[in-house]
Design an enzyme around this catalytic site. Sequence first.
Site, PDB file in Angstrom:
ATOM      1  N   HIS A  53       0.820  -1.205   0.000  1.00  0.00           N
ATOM      2  CA  HIS A  53       0.000   0.000   0.000  1.00  0.00           C
ATOM      3  C   HIS A  53       0.857   1.259   0.000  1.00  0.00           C
ATOM      4  O   HIS A  53       0.525   2.252  -0.661  1.00  0.00           O
ATOM      5  CB  HIS A  53      -0.919  -0.016   1.221  1.00  0.00           C
ATOM      6  CG  HIS A  53      -1.925   1.090   1.245  1.00  0.00           C
ATOM      7  ND1 HIS A  53      -3.139   0.992   0.602  1.00  0.00           N
ATOM      8  CD2 HIS A  53      -1.915   2.319   1.818  1.00  0.00           C
ATOM      9  CE1 HIS A  53      -3.829   2.109   0.783  1.00  0.00           C
ATOM     10  NE2 HIS A  53      -3.101   2.928   1.521  1.00  0.00           N
ATOM     11  N   HIS A 100     -10.396   2.477  -0.388  1.00  0.00           N
ATOM     12  CA  HIS A 100     -10.544   2.043   1.006  1.00  0.00           C
ATOM     13  C   HIS A 100     -11.365   0.763   1.003  1.00  0.00           C
ATOM     14  O   HIS A 100     -12.420   0.675   1.629  1.00  0.00           O
ATOM     15  CB  HIS A 100     -11.193   3.139   1.851  1.00  0.00           C
ATOM     16  CG  HIS A 100     -10.454   3.424   3.114  1.00  0.00           C
ATOM     17  ND1 HIS A 100     -11.036   3.472   4.349  1.00  0.00           N
ATOM     18  CD2 HIS A 100      -9.128   3.649   3.341  1.00  0.00           C
ATOM     19  CE1 HIS A 100     -10.142   3.729   5.271  1.00  0.00           C
ATOM     20  NE2 HIS A 100      -8.976   3.843   4.683  1.00  0.00           N
TER      21      HIS A 100
END
EC number: 6.3.5.3
Length: 768
Positions: A53, A100
Amino acid sequence: MKVIGLADSELESSLRKAGIGMSVSEARSIASILGRDPTLAELFCYDAMWSEHCSYKSSRAVLREFLPTEGPNVVLGPVEDSGIVSIDDEWCVVISHESHNHPSQILPNEGAATGIGGIVRDVNCMGARVVATADPLRFGDPYGRESSRVRWVAEGVVDGIWQYGNALGVPVIAGDVVFSRCFDYNCLVNVVAIGVVRRDEIIRSRAPPGSGEKGYDVILVGKPTDSSGFGGVVFASDTLREEEEETNRGAVQIPDPFLKNVLFKANEDLFRLVREEGVEIGFKDLGGGGLTCASSEMGAAGGYGMEIDLDRLHVAGEFPPEVLCIAETQERFLIIAPRELSERILRIYNVDWDLPNVYEGARASVIGRMTTHDRYIVRHRGEEVVNVPIKHLTGGIRYERAWRPRIRNLLEPDVKMPEDLNSVMLDLLSSPNIASREHIYRYYDTEVQGNTVIRPGEADAGLIAPIRGKDFGIALSVDSNPFYGRISPYWGGATAVAEAMRNVAAIGATPSTLTDCLNFGNPEKPEAFWEFRESVRGLADAARNLWLKGYPGQPVPIVSGNVSFYNESPEGAVDPSPVIACVGVMKDINKAITMPLKECGDVLYLLGPRFDELGGSEYYRVIWGVTGANVPVVRFPLERSMIYTVIDAVDREILRAAHDISNGGMAVTAAEMCMLSDHGISIDISGVGDMRSDRLLFSESSGFIVEVVDGAEQEFVSIASSYNLNPVRLGRVSTGSIEIVRDGKVLVRLDPEDARDAWSSGLREAMR
């Protein structure tokens, strides 16, 4: 923590027991660079910073190979929290695009809300005023075996978005939603935010020049640090497993939009202060990786080291240093500023805006200083718990992933011509992937700030006029079709770019920049990495070949984006989903048009020939339950000509309405133009092509249907001809039914109210 001298199996066990996700080889490489065993806090910091990420360790090489990121309008490309492109000589638009996904699958409300919270911080920290957001959403099959959970996730995500966005005071002006079984166990919640800033007032997310030599202060602002979101970026860099769901809940952050609202107002005072003083600061939001990520990235980007004292943090309890370093507590910013300004900055937040009384424990605190050495040093209770080379920490690690084409045995189905096309039309209009999105956007405050010109549902893109006294507007659209990606990741990427640009053009705005949020499975699997690589290649080719209008040969620049891997569960990965956002500039908002038909008697034209491209179409899936193989492809010169024709025709004020052809094909596009108006249509497709009627009507080859002002047909045809297009005259806007004929035979005749009932109920029923 012991690394040196342990066997691989022992080290693996030790890492996992500590809750660290890095590989054994990564841990050994860290110990080798440090020349010693790393501390537990150091391993946690590296685990966050080297996660997929944060580090893009699998994707960075592919992005650099393919993506065009520069252009004559680019002020700041994808190097910081947000990209920036110019609107005119004075104003710029700031845009950021994130995902998300995992948090929203586990805790839908909080996951989606913190997604919005993070993305608006990314834009605000560039010195911009946040003016709009968009929410591309992907959920599972609402009628499948996991329907109860799918609907729970969908409802929670929508609630989280509107509750946070409405309280924050930022309108949602665009978005889309797709339902598919591949998202049953892994929804996708992508978020886009845009803001405006004067070119000479941009603030950078890095340590300013001279800050190390002058020992600038490092100031943490916002909520007190707690353990929420601890390990969030590591959680986002792994496959979702149901048995770990309870554990993963702790990795989801907790949002507070009311505190964010106060912080934004206080930030405006900060920006005003530094402008008045003529100094440069560094300003960055705390998101993935928490304090470690924000502080080390700012220091490394400026070429400096940094020293942090965790004892000076405002905290919400007693926590070990690794939690204080990488917890992802929401509503926080980091400032690097001259020491002589620190007291005035603290006063803005702690006294003028009274943060301690807005939220218990919230405040601004000086927590460290910049240095000229190359180390990232963190102290806790007087001891060094982290002392590492700052650029080694932020530089991450790079992998050359293997890739191998995924073999799918997809064939074109041999389906018969339906006897009742009226029934087919009603079934398509009620499909959750086509039906009105009002059931979602009715919750959103689209009017807040008073800038919205075109609202969700009124056109293919939203439009805002963010600067009072200025005629220009900013258009925003988002797009991606996972069913195309399943057949061909390359064309899935290319069509997402093309449709996002068509959506912006459909209101009359000129595409200015693109962002991408790339949602894929496990990059360690060669087939998944091939899908990623092909999608990036496709979207890059589209950006390079559709061109920035007015600059022949110049790609439409991609200035921001995000890569989200590991979107899979033990049930399998999501279909390749490169979600594209397009920002367009409208020089005069008074010329903008919308989708609904306007005047009885106006002429309807088709731009874009029909091809036998029903692979991944709603017609195949909804009516026949098949995927197909002939995916729509982007014919770049044709696509470019169609986009330019519509933009020019709107500018000449000879179009009253336009709608791009996508889901459901030409027939659904035409019907949708009737849904929000009091008009019907009477069109004849005899001159469109020689395919079978159902294929002509429902092929999803790209194009537009436009309503031309009565009497302006010749001028419209002339514009189209200048781009080597031959538009087809379909018929006229009427007061009656939705009627489609071919060679004298009525194919479709629907009562507008019946069509409207089907179209307005489909999504409501799916999410009930």
